[in-house]
Scaffold this active site. Sequence first.
Site, PDB file in Angstrom:
ATOM      1  CE  LYS A 199      -3.635   2.281   2.604  1.00  0.00           C
ATOM      2  NZ  LYS A 199      -4.596   2.169   3.692  1.00  0.00           N
ATOM      3  CE  LYS A 252      -5.927   1.703  -0.609  1.00  0.00           C
ATOM      4  NZ  LYS A 252      -6.242   1.811   0.753  1.00  0.00           N
TER       5      LYS A 252
END
Length: 328
Positions: A199, A252
């Site tokens: 992330k 992500k």
Amino acid sequence: MGYKPAFYRGRRLRRDYGLRELVRETDVRPQDLIQPYFVREHEDPDYQGSIPSMPGQKQFGLQALEDHLRQVLPLGLRGIILFGIPQYKDERATQAYAEDGIIQQALRKIKADFPDLVLITDVCLCEYMSHGHCGLVENGRVMNDSTLELLALTALSHVQAGADMVAPSDMMDGRVGAIRQVLDQNGFADIPLMSYAVKYASSFYGPFRDAAQSAPVFGDRKTYQMDPANANEAIREVQADIEEGADICMVKPAIPYLDVLAALRRQVSFPLAAYHVSGEYSLIKAAAEKGWIDEQAVVHESLLSIKRAGADIIISYFTEQVLELLSS
Ligand code: PBG
């Protein structure tokens, strides 16, 4: 002497749709897609609030979410991921792991009514913290190790309320192991963990922070989220999370990091997920509103590119829209 494959003589393959489909490598299928929902603790359970920076997405009161799900399930929706917006925030994110927290209430209600729908929860503290950070803060610093216990409590309370899978998104080191251990100790060894392993500290989360009212009130998330300049670090993050017991690892945002996704696909045999995040959604919506792009075509091409790069699962705010198209 070398022959040219017949497909490519006279560009036959590009011309004939049937032949093209036979050799198509990737596809976006309904079962690959997960729709995120924002559920808001509100005195009016029928509350529905629009999110100005995410046209088409909403904050739902408990009953409103249930009514909405009843409408969209026939489209073939298989899985959802829930984000909670509590009425009260504090410095220990108490509402994240409260038995009657908004997510816990939503899980019990949705599980009872739609037992076949896959319920995933985002496990993080930022929406429940008065300062908006993903962990406990002491002297202006986010404390990694003392946060783990609260994350594990949160995940456990989600599973007890009916979650089929938990997805930690906080990016504290060691949280996958901490959550796995607590779930195992409480008889939930069969509940899988989808880790937001990769992330990035991305500016593409802007609209989400409006939607979830979770922007940090001071500083930023760069001390715990990844540097967008790094790709090799992603491999280390995924290896660490797999060792700690992650079942699925996520990248992500999605499109700006397709190189990372493709590199991971070559290195690990575990299922990979990609989160097509709020900013990616809103960019397409905004350009479409201006009439500058063909929205459906751009959405399909975007999701296809995420599959082609190697994602098994796509979390996208376009899920409902794509399902509607596929089912019509
Ligand atoms: C919570 C969380 C965020 C997103 C998913 N879980 C926000 C953040 O880290 O700031 C972003 C999702 C999106 O932008 O659609 N930590």
